[in-house]
Each structure stands twice: as C-alpha cells, then as structure tokens.
Design a protein around this motif. Structure first.
Motif, short mmCIF file in Angstrom:
data_model
loop_
_atom_site.label_atom_id
_atom_site.label_comp_id
_atom_site.label_asym_id
_atom_site.label_seq_id
_atom_site.Cartn_x
_atom_site.Cartn_y
_atom_site.Cartn_z
N VAL A 208 5.45 -8.04 23.99
CA VAL A 208 4.20 -7.44 23.51
C VAL A 208 3.30 -7.02 24.68
CG1 VAL A 208 2.17 -7.72 22.04
CG2 VAL A 208 4.33 -8.79 21.39
N ASP A 209 2.94 -7.98 25.52
CA ASP A 209 2.14 -7.72 26.70
C ASP A 209 2.70 -8.61 27.80
OD1 ASP A 209 0.10 -6.20 27.80
OD2 ASP A 209 -1.48 -7.64 27.33
N LYS A 210 2.91 -8.09 29.00
CA LYS A 210 3.59 -8.86 30.03
C LYS A 210 2.77 -8.91 31.32
CE LYS A 210 6.37 -4.67 30.65
NZ LYS A 210 7.70 -4.07 30.45
N TYR A 211 2.94 -9.99 32.05
CA TYR A 211 2.21 -10.22 33.30
C TYR A 211 3.11 -9.82 34.46
CZ TYR A 211 -1.08 -12.63 36.43
OH TYR A 211 -2.01 -12.94 37.38
N SER A 218 1.04 -3.45 29.08
CA SER A 218 1.51 -3.30 27.71
C SER A 218 3.01 -3.08 27.65
CB SER A 218 0.79 -2.12 27.05
OG SER A 218 1.41 -1.79 25.82
N ASP A 219 3.65 -3.68 26.65
CA ASP A 219 5.07 -3.43 26.38
C ASP A 219 5.23 -2.65 25.08
OD1 ASP A 219 7.89 -4.07 27.26
OD2 ASP A 219 7.98 -4.92 25.24
N LEU A 220 4.15 -2.07 24.58
CA LEU A 220 4.18 -1.43 23.28
C LEU A 220 4.96 -0.11 23.27
CD1 LEU A 220 0.53 -2.09 22.04
CD2 LEU A 220 2.60 -3.46 21.67
N LYS A 415 2.20 4.85 20.40
CA LYS A 415 1.88 5.62 21.61
C LYS A 415 0.40 5.48 21.94
CE LYS A 415 2.22 10.26 23.62
NZ LYS A 415 2.65 11.68 23.38
N THR A 416 -0.44 5.61 20.92
CA THR A 416 -1.89 5.49 21.13
C THR A 416 -2.27 4.07 21.52
OG1 THR A 416 -2.29 7.26 19.52
CG2 THR A 416 -4.14 5.82 20.07
N LEU A 417 -1.71 3.08 20.82
CA LEU A 417 -2.04 1.68 21.10
C LEU A 417 -1.59 1.27 22.51
CD1 LEU A 417 -1.09 0.09 17.67
CD2 LEU A 417 -3.39 0.30 18.62
N HIS A 418 -0.44 1.75 22.93
CA HIS A 418 0.05 1.46 24.28
C HIS A 418 -0.95 1.95 25.32
CE1 HIS A 418 2.79 1.07 27.67
NE2 HIS A 418 2.67 2.37 27.92
N ALA A 419 -1.43 3.18 25.16
CA ALA A 419 -2.38 3.74 26.11
C ALA A 419 -3.71 2.99 26.07
CB ALA A 419 -2.60 5.23 25.80
N GLN A 420 -4.17 2.63 24.88
CA GLN A 420 -5.45 1.93 24.73
C GLN A 420 -5.39 0.54 25.37
OE1 GLN A 420 -5.59 2.30 20.47
NE2 GLN A 420 -7.10 3.97 20.53
N LEU A 421 -4.27 -0.16 25.17
CA LEU A 421 -4.15 -1.50 25.74
C LEU A 421 -4.10 -1.44 27.26
CD1 LEU A 421 -3.77 -4.53 25.48
CD2 LEU A 421 -1.33 -4.15 25.05
N ASN A 422 -3.35 -0.53 27.81
CA ASN A 422 -3.28 -0.41 29.27
C ASN A 422 -4.62 0.00 29.87
OD1 ASN A 422 -0.70 -1.27 29.96
ND2 ASN A 422 0.21 0.75 29.62
N GLN A 423 -5.36 0.86 29.17
CA GLN A 423 -6.66 1.27 29.66
C GLN A 423 -7.63 0.08 29.71
OE1 GLN A 423 -8.52 4.40 27.40
NE2 GLN A 423 -10.08 4.80 28.95
N LEU A 424 -7.60 -0.76 28.68
CA LEU A 424 -8.45 -1.94 28.67
C LEU A 424 -8.09 -2.91 29.79
CD1 LEU A 424 -8.82 -2.95 24.90
CD2 LEU A 424 -10.65 -2.26 26.45
#
Length: 426
Positions: A208-211, A218-220, A415-424
């Motif tokens: 889901v999300d990786k360090y 994001s892994d979305l 696609k949108t969620l992946h970009a939003q999570l990485n931006q945050l």
C-alpha cells in the motif's frame, strides 16, 4: 496554503516542547496515565493494576485520565502544547502514526525486559518498531479481522464448504445472493472504506505505502494494488454480490445485516461477536467463522490484525517510573495465570499479542474465536505512514466509495490517488 503553514507551526511548536525534558519531580513520583479504556470489565482491570502497582511501589502514584477515542488525538496535542504531557498515552495505529511522526514518543527499547521482548509476536513488533529500529510502545488489547458465515444459509443454498480464495468467494457469494439476501458484506462507510481497501491490497501482495530510502512512497500504482482495487469494485459492480448501498454501512450496520439474514457472509472483527449474540440469539449455532481468503491458490492471505499501544512520552518527566509500570502491567500475574495485560485483552474477547497468550487462548477460546487466533500470523497494522490518515480523510474515503458505486473507474481512481499520496508525502 495558509492552513498548511498554521499546521506546520503548531507541529513545530509541539516538537520544541517535546524536546525540552524538564527535571524530575521530587518524591512521590506522579505518573499520568492517559487512556481510552471504556468497557467496564477492562476499566476494572486497569484500576486493579494501578492500585496494586501503587501498593507494591509506594513511592509512585498514578493518576488516570480517561478520554474518548474521538477526543483523544486533540486532547493529547493540547496537553503536549500546554506543557502538561502525560507520561503514558494509549494509541491506536492511526494515532500512533501521527504522534510518532511528531517525535512524541520515547525510545524504550532498553527499558523492555528481554523476557517480554522475546514473548511478543512478530505482528506486535511490526507495530511498535519504527522504520529506523526504535521501539516506542507496549502493544496490548489486540484484535484480528476474519470472515463470518451464516451456515444455515449455506445449507439452504446447498453449499458444503467455505471459500478459501477470491475466486471461491465470488462463486459462493453469487449462489448466496437471492432476493434481498446478499452474498457478502464489508463495512465501507467512512474510515472503514480505506481500512478494508488496504486488506484487499495486502492480500494481493501490495504494501500500500512503503518506506524507501528514508521516505514513504505510494505503491498504489503497482499491478497488485490495481488487481485488489478492481476486485473490490467488482464485488459490487460486476458480480453484484454486495449492494451499492454498502458505502453507507459501518461495522454495526453490516453486523446487523448478517444477524438478520441480509448478508450470508461478512468481513469483520472478532470483537463484534458479543454484539452479534446480543442482537440475534436465535441464530446461535447457525453461524461460524474462518480466515480471510487468499488472492489465489498457494498465496498467503492477509488481514487487519493489530493491537492498541501504550507509549511512554518523550516529554515524560519520569520515564523510568512509567516503563516500570508498563513492565509490571505485562509481567505481573493478575488472575488465573493471566497477567494484567492478558486479562485486559481477554475481557472484550480480544487478545494480547504474546506467544504465551496465544498458547493459552488456543487452549481456552471457544470454536468461533479460533480462526481469529490463526489470523494473528497474517495480521497487519493499518498503514503507518504519517500522512496516510490525512490522505484517507482528504481523498481516499471518497474515492473508494465512488469507485465502488461506479462513478469513478478503478484505474482512473488509483492513478489520481497514487499522485495525491505521493504529493502529500513529499
């Protein structure tokens, strides 16, 4: 932009306060215990532990502050900002991630006895260990999430076995979807939408999300995340084994549907069992439980499985006394061979994530609870990225619900969620 600057200022001030460690109080040492215990039997255990500890340690006094889970994050931040932080504070994974990112918690790895560390299960260690290797909490009061089956409805439909894979889940749910009876139910209202979305992605193999290299990524956009998201959507849109109104149902609404025959299967936590029995005693003996399905034959399953955590605050004036109480909580026998931590977890039919408790529970828990013990091996905490909760509230919940209702395509949504999570997370 203004709101972000204000938030950054508040968090910055909180961190400055946390970094200032005042001198210790003179005797008697006073420990403030901030927690969200609300079930009467658990309150009794907490009170007993505090009273007995103070009797055995007359130089230490413990003052309890009990708040609701809803109010806890704001109240804890106010206390920290006001210069009156508690010494010990309870957290769920969401609160843990937020305050860990602020630097609120002390590294207590050298304070936990080896006896206790060796006894903790891997799923507990995964929660309390930070990406850089610190230990910042004591795990306690855990639960796992699995499947519930209305066996009377299975029998009526001529189904002899429970599903073990996603394909079997679909095939079984189709046969059980008749009239106003739906084959499957998953809580998808509010925060439940993102929580169970994570479960499907874990089962498909996405973290889901990786360090990575010191930051969260994001892994979305992975094939596994896409496969899981499409499967979740298809349960409603393609296979039609869940109603579109599922997006308005929380855990209690889905449990009610299961109790009264509107759902033949549900995905929920072991802690709902007392509520289920209270709501529908007439179906006792007509339902059972099992582990979550795997995405494909031969793959390991995954599910939510985690504990709440008691953390010693970095700003605590009395860390030694605070860790002494927590070690006492975990290692002192209270009732029938169980420690205070064990009994506190046992009261709501949860579990303490230790090897000793798991062994005891396998010998003493009733049949419908046994699968939830098996699921400890596959349990995962909710994503611990510090920005995940903000992402879920701003974007995730609405997007998941829109995808499930068919107003947003899975590919476009991801696609949108992946970009939003990485931006945050930049």
């Amino acid at each position: 932009m203004k709101d972000k600057r204000v938030l950054s200022f508040v968090l910055g001030m909180a961190l400055l306060i946390l970094m200032a460690v005042p001198p210790a109080f003179s005797a008697p040492v006073r420990i403030r215990l901030f927690h969200m215990t609300w079930i009467p039997g658990m309150i009794d255990v907490m009170n007993a532990a505090v009273d007995r500890f103070m009797k055995d340690n007359p130089g230490i006094q413990i003052e309890q502050t009990r708040v609701s889970w809803t109010d806890a994050p704001a109240q804890l931040l106010v206390d920290i900002m006001g210069g009156t932080p508690p010494d010990i504070a309870e957290a769920n994974p969401t609160i843990l991630a937020q305050f860990r990112a602020m630097g609120a918690y002390a590294d207590i790895r050298n304070a936990i006895p080896k006896q206790l560390m060796d006894n903790l299960l891997p799923s507990a260690l995964n929660l309390i260990q930070t990406p850089d290797g610190q230990i910042d909490g004591y795990p306690c009061d855990g639960a796992t999430w699995g499947l519930f089956y209305r066996d009377d409805l299975f029998q009526k439909a001529g189904i002899a076995s429970h599903p073990k894979t996603w394909d079997e889940l679909i095939a079984t749910a189709k046969k059980l979807t008749v009239g106003d009876q739906w084959g499957f139910g998953v809580p998808t209202q509010a925060e439940n939408a993102v929580q169970f979305w994570q479960c499907w992605m874990w089962q498909a193999g996405s973290p889901v999300d990786k360090y990575v290299n010191g930051k969260w990524v994001s892994d979305l956009d992975s094939p596994e995340a896409k496969k899981a998201t499409q499967f979740m959507v298809d349960l409603v849109q393609k296979y039609k084994v869940m109603p579109p109104t599922i997006v308005n149902m929380d855990w209690e609404a889905v449990t009610n549907g299961f109790a009264f025959g509107n759902f033949a299967m549900q995905y929920n936590g072991n802690w709902i069992i007392p509520a289920l029995r209270q709501k529908a005693p007439e179906i006792e003996g007509k339902w059972s439980t099992g582990i979550t399905p795997s995405a494909a034959p031969g793959m390991k399953t995954a599910t939510m499985g985690f504990t709440n955590v008691f953390n010693v605050l970095r700003a605590s004036r009395n860390k030694d006394a605070a860790t002494k109480f927590m070690n006492y909580w975990f290692l002192t026998v209270y009732k029938e061979g169980k420690t205070f931590a064990d009994e506190y977890s046992y009261v709501p039919l949860g579990m303490n994530f230790t090897r000793d408790y798991l062994k005891w529970a396998r010998a003493h828990y009733e049949k419908v609870l046994q699968p939830f013990l098996d699921l400890v091996e596959y349990g995962k905490p909710l994503t611990m990225a510090p920005k995940w909760q903000q992402f879920a509230e701003l974007f995730g919940r609405a997007a998941v619900q829109n995808m499930m209702q068919g107003s947003l395509g899975a590919d476009e949504g991801l696609k949108t969620l992946h970009a939003q999570l990485n931006q945050l997370q930049q």
